[in-house]
Design a protein around this motif. Structure first.
Motif, PDB file in Angstrom:
ATOM      1  N   ILE A  44      16.726  -7.259   2.844  1.00 19.11           N
ATOM      2  CA  ILE A  44      18.028  -6.634   2.637  1.00 19.11           C
ATOM      3  C   ILE A  44      18.982  -7.665   2.038  1.00 19.11           C
ATOM      4  CG2 ILE A  44      19.949  -5.436   3.750  1.00 19.11           C
ATOM      5  CD1 ILE A  44      18.025  -4.644   5.991  1.00 19.11           C
ATOM      6  N   GLY A  45      19.703  -7.279   1.016  1.00 21.08           N
ATOM      7  CA  GLY A  45      20.704  -8.147   0.407  1.00 21.08           C
ATOM      8  C   GLY A  45      20.142  -8.934  -0.758  1.00 21.08           C
ATOM      9  N   GLY A  46      21.039  -9.394  -1.626  1.00 22.53           N
ATOM     10  CA  GLY A  46      20.624 -10.182  -2.777  1.00 22.53           C
ATOM     11  C   GLY A  46      19.995  -9.327  -3.870  1.00 22.53           C
ATOM     12  N   THR A  47      19.758  -9.949  -4.995  1.00 28.69           N
ATOM     13  CA  THR A  47      19.132  -9.296  -6.148  1.00 28.69           C
ATOM     14  C   THR A  47      17.881 -10.078  -6.539  1.00 28.69           C
ATOM     15  OG1 THR A  47      21.288  -8.537  -6.946  1.00 28.69           O
ATOM     16  CG2 THR A  47      19.462  -8.537  -8.523  1.00 28.69           C
ATOM     17  N   LEU A  48      16.752  -9.381  -6.574  1.00 30.45           N
ATOM     18  CA  LEU A  48      15.478 -10.006  -6.923  1.00 30.45           C
ATOM     19  C   LEU A  48      15.290  -9.974  -8.445  1.00 30.45           C
ATOM     20  CD1 LEU A  48      12.674 -11.181  -6.298  1.00 30.45           C
ATOM     21  CD2 LEU A  48      11.864  -8.827  -5.925  1.00 30.45           C
ATOM     22  N   LYS A  49      15.076 -11.142  -9.011  1.00 27.97           N
ATOM     23  CA  LYS A  49      14.812 -11.258 -10.449  1.00 27.97           C
ATOM     24  C   LYS A  49      13.416 -11.847 -10.634  1.00 27.97           C
ATOM     25  CE  LYS A  49      19.684 -11.930 -11.675  1.00 27.97           C
ATOM     26  NZ  LYS A  49      20.674 -12.829 -12.343  1.00 27.97           N
ATOM     27  N   ILE A  50      12.554 -11.089 -11.344  1.00 21.83           N
ATOM     28  CA  ILE A  50      11.158 -11.491 -11.537  1.00 21.83           C
ATOM     29  C   ILE A  50      10.925 -11.681 -13.041  1.00 21.83           C
ATOM     30  CG2 ILE A  50       8.744 -10.894 -11.115  1.00 21.83           C
ATOM     31  CD1 ILE A  50       9.671  -9.037  -8.898  1.00 21.83           C
ATOM     32  N   PRO A  51      10.789 -12.925 -13.500  1.00 24.40           N
ATOM     33  CA  PRO A  51      10.539 -13.139 -14.935  1.00 24.40           C
ATOM     34  C   PRO A  51       9.175 -12.593 -15.346  1.00 24.40           C
ATOM     35  CG  PRO A  51      11.304 -15.151 -13.854  1.00 24.40           C
ATOM     36  CD  PRO A  51      10.963 -14.185 -12.771  1.00 24.40           C
ATOM     37  N   GLY A  52       9.173 -11.835 -16.447  1.00 22.26           N
ATOM     38  CA  GLY A  52       7.925 -11.282 -16.968  1.00 22.26           C
ATOM     39  C   GLY A  52       7.192 -10.413 -15.979  1.00 22.26           C
ATOM     40  N   ALA A  53       7.932  -9.589 -15.219  1.00 24.38           N
ATOM     41  CA  ALA A  53       7.310  -8.765 -14.175  1.00 24.38           C
ATOM     42  C   ALA A  53       6.247  -7.834 -14.746  1.00 24.38           C
ATOM     43  CB  ALA A  53       8.385  -7.960 -13.460  1.00 24.38           C
ATOM     44  N   ARG A  54       5.168  -7.717 -14.026  1.00 25.04           N
ATOM     45  CA  ARG A  54       4.087  -6.810 -14.381  1.00 25.04           C
ATOM     46  C   ARG A  54       3.713  -6.022 -13.133  1.00 25.04           C
ATOM     47  NH1 ARG A  54      -1.116  -9.685 -16.395  1.00 25.04           N
ATOM     48  NH2 ARG A  54      -1.231 -10.111 -14.146  1.00 25.04           N
ATOM     49  N   ILE A  55       3.770  -4.698 -13.275  1.00 25.11           N
ATOM     50  CA  ILE A  55       3.514  -3.819 -12.140  1.00 25.11           C
ATOM     51  C   ILE A  55       2.191  -3.102 -12.364  1.00 25.11           C
ATOM     52  CG2 ILE A  55       4.365  -1.875 -10.768  1.00 25.11           C
ATOM     53  CD1 ILE A  55       7.177  -2.613 -11.678  1.00 25.11           C
ATOM     54  N   SER A  56       1.343  -3.132 -11.338  1.00 22.06           N
ATOM     55  CA  SER A  56       0.030  -2.492 -11.433  1.00 22.06           C
ATOM     56  C   SER A  56      -0.200  -1.597 -10.232  1.00 22.06           C
ATOM     57  CB  SER A  56      -1.094  -3.528 -11.509  1.00 22.06           C
ATOM     58  OG  SER A  56      -0.912  -4.395 -12.610  1.00 22.06           O
ATOM     59  N   VAL A  57      -0.793  -0.461 -10.452  1.00 19.00           N
ATOM     60  CA  VAL A  57      -1.220   0.427  -9.371  1.00 19.00           C
ATOM     61  C   VAL A  57      -2.727   0.286  -9.263  1.00 19.00           C
ATOM     62  CG1 VAL A  57      -1.340   2.798  -8.533  1.00 19.00           C
ATOM     63  CG2 VAL A  57       0.683   2.009  -9.799  1.00 19.00           C
ATOM     64  N   VAL A  58      -3.164  -0.222  -8.148  1.00 20.31           N
ATOM     65  CA  VAL A  58      -4.582  -0.502  -7.947  1.00 20.31           C
ATOM     66  C   VAL A  58      -5.135   0.495  -6.937  1.00 20.31           C
ATOM     67  CG1 VAL A  58      -6.265  -2.235  -7.249  1.00 20.31           C
ATOM     68  CG2 VAL A  58      -4.167  -2.936  -8.426  1.00 20.31           C
ATOM     69  N   SER A  59      -6.194   1.181  -7.372  1.00 22.04           N
ATOM     70  CA  SER A  59      -6.851   2.143  -6.473  1.00 22.04           C
ATOM     71  C   SER A  59      -8.320   1.794  -6.370  1.00 22.04           C
ATOM     72  CB  SER A  59      -6.656   3.577  -6.999  1.00 22.04           C
ATOM     73  OG  SER A  59      -7.338   3.736  -8.231  1.00 22.04           O
ATOM     74  N   ASP A  60      -8.995   2.564  -5.544  1.00 28.09           N
ATOM     75  CA  ASP A  60     -10.424   2.340  -5.398  1.00 28.09           C
ATOM     76  C   ASP A  60     -11.170   2.689  -6.677  1.00 28.09           C
ATOM     77  OD1 ASP A  60      -9.955   1.571  -2.834  1.00 28.09           O
ATOM     78  OD2 ASP A  60     -10.388   3.552  -1.977  1.00 28.09           O
ATOM     79  N   GLN A  61     -10.554   3.481  -7.569  1.00 26.70           N
ATOM     80  CA  GLN A  61     -11.212   3.900  -8.802  1.00 26.70           C
ATOM     81  C   GLN A  61     -11.046   2.840  -9.892  1.00 26.70           C
ATOM     82  OE1 GLN A  61     -13.092   6.614  -8.798  1.00 26.70           O
ATOM     83  NE2 GLN A  61     -12.468   7.032  -6.656  1.00 26.70           N
ATOM     84  N   ALA A  62      -9.796   2.636 -10.325  1.00 29.82           N
ATOM     85  CA  ALA A  62      -9.544   1.677 -11.411  1.00 29.82           C
ATOM     86  C   ALA A  62      -8.080   1.303 -11.404  1.00 29.82           C
ATOM     87  CB  ALA A  62      -9.940   2.268 -12.756  1.00 29.82           C
ATOM     88  N   GLU A  81       0.858  -1.184   0.000  1.00 32.53           N
ATOM     89  CA  GLU A  81       0.000   0.000   0.000  1.00 32.53           C
ATOM     90  C   GLU A  81       0.894   1.233   0.000  1.00 32.53           C
ATOM     91  OE1 GLU A  81      -4.125   1.209   2.170  1.00 32.53           O
ATOM     92  OE2 GLU A  81      -2.438   0.740   3.500  1.00 32.53           O
ATOM     93  N   VAL A  82       0.827   2.004  -1.072  1.00 26.58           N
ATOM     94  CA  VAL A  82       1.674   3.187  -1.203  1.00 26.58           C
ATOM     95  C   VAL A  82       1.002   4.427  -0.629  1.00 26.58           C
ATOM     96  CG1 VAL A  82       2.940   2.276  -3.161  1.00 26.58           C
ATOM     97  CG2 VAL A  82       0.818   3.526  -3.567  1.00 26.58           C
ATOM     98  N   SER A  83      -0.312   4.414  -0.545  1.00 30.23           N
ATOM     99  CA  SER A  83      -1.083   5.507   0.053  1.00 30.23           C
ATOM    100  C   SER A  83      -2.469   4.953   0.388  1.00 30.23           C
ATOM    101  CB  SER A  83      -1.181   6.712  -0.902  1.00 30.23           C
ATOM    102  OG  SER A  83      -1.879   6.364  -2.084  1.00 30.23           O
ATOM    103  N   PRO A  84      -3.207   5.644   1.245  1.00 36.21           N
ATOM    104  CA  PRO A  84      -4.535   5.121   1.600  1.00 36.21           C
ATOM    105  C   PRO A  84      -5.390   4.865   0.358  1.00 36.21           C
ATOM    106  CG  PRO A  84      -3.941   6.937   3.038  1.00 36.21           C
ATOM    107  CD  PRO A  84      -2.879   6.893   1.977  1.00 36.21           C
ATOM    108  N   GLY A  85      -5.800   3.622   0.214  1.00 32.44           N
ATOM    109  CA  GLY A  85      -6.652   3.251  -0.907  1.00 32.44           C
ATOM    110  C   GLY A  85      -5.923   2.968  -2.192  1.00 32.44           C
TER     111      GLY A  85
END
Length: 234
Positions: free
Chosen positions: A211-229, A139-143
């Protein structure tokens, strides 16, 4: 003639009476040895009166010692320094169909700073992590939430080196030689055993920091989900 003999006898007696006693008389008997004085080992009696070992009873009229006469007490030592607080910021959640942890070590329960508050969390260290079907939500901000998802069926990795993981809750099935045991670990109920390698299935982990290491995510998809859309980013 009859008168001269008595006179001569009287004169002879007078002469004998005037002579000193003869030296042949026995000497006076000395004092028996039993009457000799004893040796000097005997201590003569002291002229001072004997001192009693028992002190005399205190008089009821004697003044008591004032409280101020007692020495000042030693000041208490300063309190110990607080334990260091692990870095953090906000809580985020990881879900996966399978989670493998290698070189694992459960350090213990520590403090972590989350959203301005100090929480009790579990601290783990590991040498590598394998996460199948990774989905991370924060959660980056309320909602408003930030969701990071790997390609379905793929395995994300965290390596190499020492990895520190601070966890509020770890819930899922502990896979022990194919036997799945439900577990729910928190600071109030930490892991009972410390094992070097562990596998969880259908796992949900609430973390505060990694802390530490390197995270590798194959086919990463990032979404910002809010109460609107939801807003998707690739």
């Amino acid at each position: 003639m009859m008168r001269t003999q008595p006179l001569a006898a009287v004169a002879m007696v007078a002469v004998l009476a005037l002579q000193p006693p003869s030296s042949t008389e026995p000497a006076p008997t000395s004092t028996p040895s039993s009457s000799a004085p004893t040796t000097t080992n005997t201590t003569p009696p002291s002229s001072e009166p004997p001192v009693s070992s028992t002190p005399p009873p205190a008089s009821s009229s004697a003044p008591s010692t004032p409280p101020t006469a007692e020495p000042p007490s030693t000041p208490a030592p300063p309190p110990p320094a607080p334990a260091p607080v692990a870095a953090g910021g906000r809580e985020w959640t990881l879900t996966a169909s399978r989670l493998d942890l290698g070189g694992l070590n459960f350090v213990g329960v520590v403090d972590a700073l989350v959203n301005g508050q100090v929480l009790k969390v579990l601290k783990f260290t590991a040498s590598d992590m394998k996460i199948k079907d990774l989905v991370q939500t924060a959660e980056v901000s309320p909602g408003v939430k930030l969701v990071t998802a790997a390609r379905p069926g793929s395995t994300s990795t965290v390596s190499p080196g020492r990895i520190e993981l601070f966890t509020v809750q770890l819930k899922g099935n502990l896979d022990l030689l194919g036997i799945k045991i439900p577990v729910d670990y928190t600071a109030a109920h930490p892991p009972p055993l410390n094992v070097p390698f562990v596998t969880f299935t259908e796992v949900t982990v609430r973390n505060t920091d990694l802390i530490g290491g390197t995270l590798k995510i194959p086919g990463a998809r990032i979404s910002v989900v809010s109460d609107q859309a939801p807003v998707s980013r690739r």
